[in-house]
Design an enzyme around this catalytic site. Structure first.
Site, short mmCIF file in Angstrom:
data_model
loop_
_atom_site.label_atom_id
_atom_site.label_comp_id
_atom_site.label_asym_id
_atom_site.label_seq_id
_atom_site.Cartn_x
_atom_site.Cartn_y
_atom_site.Cartn_z
CG HIS B 188 -1.67 1.18 1.54
ND1 HIS B 188 -3.04 1.17 1.63
CD2 HIS B 188 -1.31 2.45 1.77
CE1 HIS B 188 -3.48 2.39 1.90
NE2 HIS B 188 -2.45 3.19 2.01
CG HIS B 241 -4.82 0.39 -3.36
ND1 HIS B 241 -3.70 1.11 -3.03
CD2 HIS B 241 -5.23 -0.23 -2.23
CE1 HIS B 241 -3.45 0.94 -1.75
NE2 HIS B 241 -4.35 0.12 -1.24
CG ASP B 324 -8.93 -1.65 -1.55
OD1 ASP B 324 -8.97 -2.40 -0.55
OD2 ASP B 324 -8.49 -0.49 -1.50
#
Lengths: 327, 459
Positions: B188, B241, B324
């Site tokens: 992340h 992401h 996600d």
């Protein structure tokens, strides 16, 4: 019925066409005629206030709650006084000493206030958008008394009214907003209000206190808003100088090298004031840190209308209470 | 049981990017694996005496979708989601494999917790669950978690998702250590120093709403750091992401240089923008200003970012699409914007949103299917084989799509406990009609499953 009350009723009937809001959250969707309606009702309220013991029955047996999640002296007391003059029952709920501290949600709080028959909630919150959340969950009127860095519509209306009273009209004026625009709800609401009333607005700040995309953010008012980081240039031919509060923590946050340098480049002092038009108005939403945002001599000069801003506060808030909740 | 009886998926348009297939035909699944796949008109092998039929006429038949990034919330946050409800939602969304992020309570940071997830999903799971272990103990960013043990218990990668590994030295060690383990670090990417306090994308909308922004540079600088560390360690990095155009150049260069770097993008970062927080909507959904349902991390960015991400996906700079999926309770979202939880429930809207982009000719169908099947399967291949393809011998996971049906997103009908989507009320074009997991039909919205037939295939 007193003379003022008759005057009030007459002005109300002429305003019904231009006012159908039950909430005042920001000025972004205000029309010029709505702002003018606020001015007219405020004029009437000023007459009420000039009485020796001002009191009107407008909000008789109605409850106005000041729901303040953030400390405030002037906004809260000014609303409280406005509501009391209008014969409302007023209750102050603050972020400390209530269930707010026990973790009660905002929605629960406003619903509880609604079920107690509250007619108007005046809300101050440190988070942008909080009054919008509240307004979606209750029928009770919500007046935004300041939400984070987003909006402070009643203060902006005070500023607009003060300018209009002093200069006759707002149309065509050059207004310079100086200071911590990034964190200022006063600046954000004033941009909408000033442009709506026909002013041209110049934003002036060290660039760390002014978002890069600020002009994009207000693209609807393109051509009426510009940025000039150099204060002397910004002030040229200004009719109105609106200064903003600078919190010392901005230095700790790394946004300013020092308050000293801020004062040197961004303080409004008598020398800088001369760059503006001779009778330019100087405004500040308070509390003023004399010697930082404004030099002491200037804040007490004839240009300064800071006291008038405070004085107009009660009448503006009476007008808004009347418009959203009056009979 | 049903599983014993072979399943014939009949008469659909079979698209299997892993085999470069796109034709009308039939697929037979026996004993949970694909036993053959034939074009329409080809002479069929002998059919088993008893079999079930799933009528795929007018539909796309593709390998079951794989979601490399979702939050099933169990253990610890069962009010938001459980393995049971999350995998039921996955089946509705066409996902037959979901990889569960470890930011549960406790954090999945040791082998026994990885075991727990496998155990729960064998009892309650509707589709396959593959757990991701934490990079650091309790995702505290300080001490590496026991990666070898988690890997042998079946973890498919490591991530502290929800937060970045802020200490660059820990990240360096994590990339080095996990390389020995043979599994990727799923990062992340967020520089907390730049993002701290932020509630949405830093741009004109945040400036207007007086909200603290999360600059694109918070992601980009973190990705640059991680790629530098991969360059030095030879580690295996998967960037979760990706949300900004600026991140893509660094990822592209890393790939061009032969580094072991892959990346994913979510459907919402391809399709939605920060204007959604002003209440502006496409697709006819219901929005309002300061809509906490549009709050997610990384935040919705600009339309330029969306376009760049779509191009990057089509060009392979971004490898795959992951949801996600981040379910929350209503209370998590019905609060002030700054306090609201981040994330969207996504398993049940992913296909619809992506196929709507296909319908709008903004995204290519083959790219969508490849990004949900072949690509994530190749990332999992060292651990689980036979996923993401309809080749003979592959796992019998199949998703059936209708590309042209319009449907309205109604979160109250979600199987997920999480109703938190800004797409509520949106009219999307294209949806999952049926899902087959290991030869069993686990979702069938149009009653296309027919029981036991005998004899030859006709028509």
């Amino acid at each position: 019925m007193t003379r003022q009350n008759q005057g009030l009723s007459e002005s109300v009937s002429s305003q019904l066409d231009t006012w159908n809001r039950s909430n005042v959250l920001d000025l972004d969707d205000f029309s010029r005629s709505e702002v003018e309606t606020v001015f007219e009702v405020t004029d009437t309220m000023q007459e009420v206030l000039s009485e020796r013991t001002p009191r009107i029955p407008d909000l008789q047996s109605q409850t106005v709650v000041n729901l303040f999640y953030e400390p405030s002296t002037r906004t809260r007391t000014s609303f409280e006084r406005a509501a009391k003059i209008m014969s409302a029952d007023t209750i102050n709920v603050s972020g400390s000493g209530s269930s707010v501290e026990k973790g009660e949600s905002l929605i629960d709080t406003v619903r509880t206030l609604e079920s107690m028959g509250t007619r108007v909630i005046v809300m101050r919150h440190r988070q942008a958008g909080a009054p919008y959340l509240a307004s979606r969950h209750v029928q009770t009127s919500i007046i935004n008394g300041g939400d984070g860095a987003h909006a402070h519509p009643t203060q902006a209306l005070i500023d607009l009214y003060t300018i209009r009273n002093k200069l006759g009209a707002i149309e065509g004026l050059k207004v310079v907003i100086v200071g911590d625009i990034l964190h200022s709800r006063v600046a954000r609401s004033n941009i909408w209000g000033l442009v709506c009333m026909g002013a041209k607005v110049t934003l002036c700040a060290p660039l760390t206190l002014l978002h890069n995309d600020f002009l994009l953010a207000y693209k609807e008012v393109e051509g009426h808003l510009n940025v000039e980081p150099e204060l002397d240039l910004a002030l040229e031919d200004a009719d109105v100088i609106m200064t903003l509060r600078l919190q010392e923590e901005r230095q700790k946050q790394g946004l300013l090298p020092s308050i000293r340098e801020y004062i040197k480049y961004y303080q409004i002092n008598s020398e800088r004031l001369r760059k503006a038009k001779p009778h330019a108005l100087l405004l500040h939403p308070g509390p003023v840190m004399e010697g930082i945002e404004i030099s002491t001599d200037v804040s007490r000069s004839t240009n300064s209308v800071i006291d008038e801003q405070v004085e107009n506060g009660v009448a503006i808030r009476m007008a808004l209470l009347h418009l959203v909740a009056g009979d | 049981m049903k599983q014993e009886i072979p399943l014939l998926v009949k008469g659909g348009r079979i698209i299997d990017p892993a085999q470069d297939s796109d034709f009308l035909g039939n697929v037979l699944i026996e004993n949970g694996v694909v036993s053959w796949m034939m074009r329409e008109g080809e002479k069929l092998p002998a059919l088993p005496e008893n079999y079930h039929i799933l009528d795929a006429k007018g539909l796309i038949v593709c390998p079951g979708f794989i979601d490399l990034h979702c939050h099933l919330r169990e253990p610890g946050f069962e009010a938001k989601e459980t393995i049971e409800t999350g995998t039921t939602a996955a089946a509705v969304g066409g996902f037959t494999t979901v990889c569960a992020m470890p930011n549960t309570q406790p954090v999945l940071d040791n082998a026994s917790l990885i075991d727990f997830v496998y155990q729960r999903s064998s009892q309650e799971g509707v589709v396959r669950v593959l757990p991701i272990g934490a990079i650091t103990e309790g995702s505290n960013g300080k001490n590496l978690a026991e990666m070898y043990e988690m890997a042998s218990a079946g973890a498919i990668g490591f991530s502290d998702d929800g937060k970045p590994v802020s200490d660059p030295n820990i990240m360096r060690q994590a990339l080095t250590y996990s390389k020995g383990v043979g599994l990727p670090i799923i990062e992340h990417a967020e520089d907390i120093g730049l993002s701290s306090g932020g509630a949405m994308h830093d741009g004109w909308v945040s400036a207007r709403l007086g909200l603290v922004g999360i600059p694109s540079a918070a992601e980009e600088s973190a990705i640059l750091r991680d790629i530098s560390l991969v360059r030095e360690t030879g580690g295996r990095l998967h960037v979760a992401h990706v949300s900004t155009a600026g991140s893509l150049e660094a990822i592209k260069r890393a790939k061009d240089d032969g580094l072991s770097v892959t990346a994913e993008v979510t459907p919402h970062h391809l399709a939605l923008t920060h204007e959604w927080i002003l209440g502006r909507r496409e697709f006819g959904s219901n929005g309002h200003v300061y809509d906490t349902l549009a709050k997610v991390n990384p935040p919705l960015r600009t339309s330029n970012d969306c376009e760049a991400l779509i191009t990057a996906l089509e060009q392979g700079v971004i490898d795959l699409i992951a949801t996600d999926h981040a379910p929350h309770t209503p209370e998590d979202k019905l609060v002030e914007f700054g306090d609201a939880a981040v994330g969207f429930t996504g398993l049940e809207t992913a296909a619809g949103l992506l196929l709507t982009l296909v319908q709008q000719k903004r995204l290519d169908l083959l790219t969508v299917i490849r990004s949900l099947t072949e690509k994530p399967a190749s990332l999992l291949a060292t651990k689980v084989s036979g996923l993401g393809s309809l080749a003979v011998g592959s796992v019998g996971d199949i998703t059936l799509l209708n590309l042209s049906s319009n449907w309205v997103v109604d979160s109250s009908n979600f199987q997920s406990k999480g109703k938190n989507t800004p797409l509520d009320g949106a009219t999307l074009t294209g949806q999952v009609v049926a899902t087959v997991y290991g030869g069993r039909v686990v979702h069938d919205s149009e009653n296309r499953f027919a029981v036991e037939r005998k004899g030859a295939l006709d028509g």
